[in-house]
Design a protein around this motif. Structure first.
Motif, PDB file in Angstrom:
ATOM      1  N   GLU A 103     -55.757  34.047 -12.382  1.00 14.17           N
ATOM      2  CA  GLU A 103     -54.578  33.412 -11.778  1.00 14.17           C
ATOM      3  C   GLU A 103     -55.002  32.710 -10.499  1.00 14.17           C
ATOM      4  N   ARG A 104     -54.367  31.580 -10.228  1.00 13.95           N
ATOM      5  CA  ARG A 104     -54.719  30.779  -9.061  1.00 13.95           C
ATOM      6  C   ARG A 104     -53.469  30.435  -8.257  1.00 13.95           C
ATOM      7  N   ASP A 105     -53.597  30.541  -6.948  1.00 15.63           N
ATOM      8  CA  ASP A 105     -52.531  30.123  -6.037  1.00 15.63           C
ATOM      9  C   ASP A 105     -53.044  28.969  -5.189  1.00 15.63           C
ATOM     10  N   PHE A 106     -52.283  27.862  -5.141  1.00 14.30           N
ATOM     11  CA  PHE A 106     -52.654  26.676  -4.371  1.00 14.30           C
ATOM     12  C   PHE A 106     -51.687  26.531  -3.193  1.00 14.30           C
ATOM     13  N   GLU A 107     -52.219  26.207  -2.023  1.00 13.13           N
ATOM     14  CA  GLU A 107     -51.366  25.962  -0.864  1.00 13.13           C
ATOM     15  C   GLU A 107     -52.144  25.172   0.184  1.00 13.13           C
ATOM     16  N   GLN A 108     -51.417  24.603   1.129  1.00 10.30           N
ATOM     17  CA  GLN A 108     -52.035  23.965   2.280  1.00 10.30           C
ATOM     18  C   GLN A 108     -51.725  24.814   3.501  1.00 10.30           C
ATOM     19  N   VAL A 109     -52.776  25.174   4.245  1.00 11.02           N
ATOM     20  CA  VAL A 109     -52.633  26.090   5.374  1.00 11.02           C
ATOM     21  C   VAL A 109     -53.397  25.553   6.578  1.00 11.02           C
ATOM     22  N   ALA A 110     -53.105  26.131   7.736  1.00 10.85           N
ATOM     23  CA  ALA A 110     -53.893  25.821   8.929  1.00 10.85           C
ATOM     24  C   ALA A 110     -55.253  26.479   8.787  1.00 10.85           C
ATOM     25  N   ALA A 111     -56.314  25.724   9.000  1.00  9.81           N
ATOM     26  CA  ALA A 111     -57.660  26.240   8.792  1.00  9.81           C
ATOM     27  C   ALA A 111     -57.976  27.362   9.775  1.00  9.81           C
ATOM     28  N   PRO A 112     -58.454  28.522   9.272  1.00 10.21           N
ATOM     29  CA  PRO A 112     -58.948  29.555  10.173  1.00 10.21           C
ATOM     30  C   PRO A 112     -60.085  28.991  11.032  1.00 10.21           C
ATOM     31  N   VAL A 113     -60.301  29.556  12.199  1.00  9.72           N
ATOM     32  CA  VAL A 113     -61.277  29.012  13.143  1.00  9.72           C
ATOM     33  C   VAL A 113     -62.658  28.877  12.511  1.00  9.72           C
ATOM     34  N   GLU A 114     -63.140  29.931  11.855  1.00  9.80           N
ATOM     35  CA  GLU A 114     -64.480  29.889  11.272  1.00  9.80           C
ATOM     36  C   GLU A 114     -64.566  28.852  10.161  1.00  9.80           C
ATOM     37  N   THR A 115     -63.532  28.771   9.334  1.00  8.78           N
ATOM     38  CA  THR A 115     -63.512  27.799   8.240  1.00  8.78           C
ATOM     39  C   THR A 115     -63.488  26.380   8.779  1.00  8.78           C
ATOM     40  N   ALA A 116     -62.678  26.133   9.803  1.00 12.98           N
ATOM     41  CA  ALA A 116     -62.607  24.802  10.399  1.00 12.98           C
ATOM     42  C   ALA A 116     -63.970  24.388  10.937  1.00 12.98           C
ATOM     43  N   GLU A 117     -64.669  25.318  11.556  1.00 10.46           N
ATOM     44  CA  GLU A 117     -65.996  25.016  12.101  1.00 10.46           C
ATOM     45  C   GLU A 117     -66.967  24.646  10.992  1.00 10.46           C
ATOM     46  N   ILE A 118     -66.938  25.388   9.886  1.00 12.43           N
ATOM     47  CA  ILE A 118     -67.834  25.107   8.760  1.00 12.43           C
ATOM     48  C   ILE A 118     -67.545  23.733   8.166  1.00 12.43           C
ATOM     49  N   LEU A 119     -66.259  23.382   8.050  1.00 11.16           N
ATOM     50  CA  LEU A 119     -65.863  22.110   7.444  1.00 11.16           C
ATOM     51  C   LEU A 119     -65.909  20.945   8.434  1.00 11.16           C
ATOM     52  N   GLY A 120     -66.238  21.234   9.700  1.00 12.77           N
ATOM     53  CA  GLY A 120     -66.316  20.176  10.706  1.00 12.77           C
ATOM     54  C   GLY A 120     -64.963  19.650  11.122  1.00 12.77           C
ATOM     55  N   LEU A 121     -63.953  20.537  11.133  1.00 14.32           N
ATOM     56  CA  LEU A 121     -62.590  20.142  11.484  1.00 14.32           C
ATOM     57  C   LEU A 121     -62.149  20.842  12.765  1.00 14.32           C
ATOM     58  N   GLU A 122     -61.098  20.316  13.358  1.00 13.97           N
ATOM     59  CA  GLU A 122     -60.519  20.973  14.520  1.00 13.97           C
ATOM     60  C   GLU A 122     -59.800  22.243  14.064  1.00 13.97           C
ATOM     61  N   PRO A 123     -59.891  23.339  14.847  1.00 16.17           N
ATOM     62  CA  PRO A 123     -59.177  24.570  14.486  1.00 16.17           C
ATOM     63  C   PRO A 123     -57.686  24.299  14.300  1.00 16.17           C
ATOM     64  N   GLY A 124     -57.119  24.879  13.255  1.00 19.32           N
ATOM     65  CA  GLY A 124     -55.695  24.685  12.982  1.00 19.32           C
ATOM     66  C   GLY A 124     -55.392  23.483  12.126  1.00 19.32           C
ATOM     67  N   ARG A 125     -56.396  22.646  11.869  1.00 22.67           N
ATOM     68  CA  ARG A 125     -56.191  21.469  11.006  1.00 22.67           C
ATOM     69  C   ARG A 125     -55.803  21.938   9.599  1.00 22.67           C
TER      70      ARG A 125
END
Length: 223
Positions: A103-125
């Motif tokens: 089963e899969r759940d799809f959503e758009q969320v504010a990026a966690p700090v560590e994830t944002a850093e890995i993806l090269g995004l601003e925290p909360g993006r």
């Protein structure tokens, strides 16, 4: 997106399923290479690759002048490029004859700090998040969190897959799905899909029960 599996992976998957379900118990002898080749309409070379894959998974052992026998170890083998593009339905379906549900759940969320850093995004993006849960015969066997920048779909631009394996204390969501006690470790796979410019286009964290696999085996094709 799943890709068609080579014949040797299909054959190995069928024998892996029969071994893990107990249809072929420890010590049982597999048919000869010639018999397997005839049964599947393939060459001896294809059969040898299938047996090699089973050996790398720790499922069989080869005894000189006697044949190939079922062993007792159980490993997860991750093959490049065949397996890294595989969907969970195919991966777990090749390991068991029990009912596999994903089963899969799809959503758009504010990026966690560590994830944002890995993806090269601003925290909360805002990022896209997919939670994938897999069960086998009603038993939870895997859960993953996958993040991508909004507007980026799939991994068609990725050139490198980097995976880190560790025993870790899972997040609360992962622990709840896998039914592990507080402080209990799980087997964790951290994945980063990296494009030609070195940017990460997808990051994923996968958790398995520690007792599902004895070891993880990686096979990569070198250019």
């Amino acid at each position: 997106m799943a890709v068609a599996e080579p014949a040797y992976v299909v054959i190995a998957g069928e024998y892996a399923r029969r071994i893990r379900t107990g249809e072929l118990p420890a010590g049982a002898q597999l048919p000869s290479y010639a018999e397997i080749a005839e049964q599947n309409g393939v060459s001896d070379i294809v059969v040898r690759k299938a047996v090699e894959l089973l050996q790398n998974q720790g499922l069989v052992r080869s005894v000189r002048r006697r044949g190939v026998f079922v062993a007792s170890r159980t490993n997860l083998v991750r093959i490049s490029p065949e397996r890294q593009m595989q969907d969970p339905e195919t991966t777990f379906g090749n390991e068991s004859e029990q009912d596999v549900r994903v089963e899969r759940d799809f959503e758009q969320v504010a990026a966690p700090v560590e994830t944002a850093e890995i993806l090269g995004l601003e925290p909360g993006r805002e990022v896209s998040r997919i939670v994938t849960r897999a069960s086998e015969g009603g038993r939870p066997i895997s859960i993953s969190d996958t993040y991508q920048p909004v507007g980026v779909e799939g991994i068609s631009t990725a050139k490198v897959l980097e995976e880190t394996i560790a025993d870790r204390i899972p997040s609360a969501d992962h622990a709840e799905w896998l039914r592990v006690n507080s402080g209990e470790l799980v087997k964790s796979v951290h994945q980063r899909f990296i494009d030609a410019d070195g940017g990460v286009v997808m990051v994923s964290d996968v958790s398995y029960p520690r007792d599902r696999y004895e070891a993880f085996v990686f096979r990569m094709t070198l250019d």
